[in-house]
Design an enzyme around this catalytic site. Structure first.
Site, PDB file in Angstrom:
ATOM      1  N   HIS A 195       0.833  -1.210   0.000  1.00  0.00           N
ATOM      2  CA  HIS A 195       0.000   0.000   0.000  1.00  0.00           C
ATOM      3  C   HIS A 195       0.860   1.250   0.000  1.00  0.00           C
ATOM      4  CE1 HIS A 195       0.635   1.005   4.292  1.00  0.00           C
ATOM      5  NE2 HIS A 195       0.478  -0.289   4.540  1.00  0.00           N
ATOM      6  N   CYS A 209       3.219  -4.729   6.732  1.00  0.00           N
ATOM      7  CA  CYS A 209       2.822  -4.401   5.364  1.00  0.00           C
ATOM      8  C   CYS A 209       4.028  -3.874   4.589  1.00  0.00           C
ATOM      9  CB  CYS A 209       1.723  -3.342   5.355  1.00  0.00           C
ATOM     10  SG  CYS A 209       0.083  -3.995   5.744  1.00  0.00           S
TER      11      CYS A 209
END
Length: 148
Positions: free
Chosen positions: A108, A121
């Site tokens: 992301h 992440c």
């Protein structure tokens, strides 16, 4: 050379090979702090900087390195994607253009500080995350290969 917000393709600078034997894959090397996207024919089409999970996260009291291996992206969302877990106890951390590949792990948009700094992440520059999400990733078939 094609220049973008944070990524460009140039044989002299790309930390990835120009061509690989398999395609429609995003290679992430968190030791190099970089990612690369390969088209269906296995040609490098774009690369950029990345930041993954750090060794230890004090707010959760344990290591939080990014999982390694090869996964298929199973969901993607747009600019309003948010974490349901972080910050701890509240959730809501922005994860624009998230692309989930294993449980809560996702690629992301976010700050890419030049070292591994996340809870697991993979952070990409915002423009890179948007490009991957909108122009490259096909849910259910695009794979991501991650190593440190």
């Amino acid at each position: 050379m094609t220049t973008t917000a944070s990524a460009y393709y140039d044989d002299d600078y790309a930390p990835f090979p120009r061509r690989i034997s398999t395609g429609n894959i995003i290679k992430v090397d968190l030791g190099k702090l970089a990612w690369a996207a390969y088209d269906d024919a296995g040609y490098l089409v774009r690369w950029g900087r990345a930041s993954g999970g750090k060794k230890y996260c004090p707010d959760i009291g344990r290591g939080c390195r990014t999982v390694t291996g090869t996964y298929t992206i199973y969901r993607k969302q747009g600019p309003g994607c948010k974490s349901s877990r972080f910050p701890v106890g509240r959730g809501g951390a922005p994860m624009p253009y998230c692309m989930h590949f294993k449980g809560g792990y996702a690629l992301h948009g976010g700050q890419v500080p030049g070292y591994n700094a996340s809870h697991g992440c993979i952070r990409l520059h915002y423009g890179d995350a948007e490009w991957l999400n909108q122009d490259f990733v096909r849910v259910g078939s695009t794979r991501v290969n991650i190593k440190y």
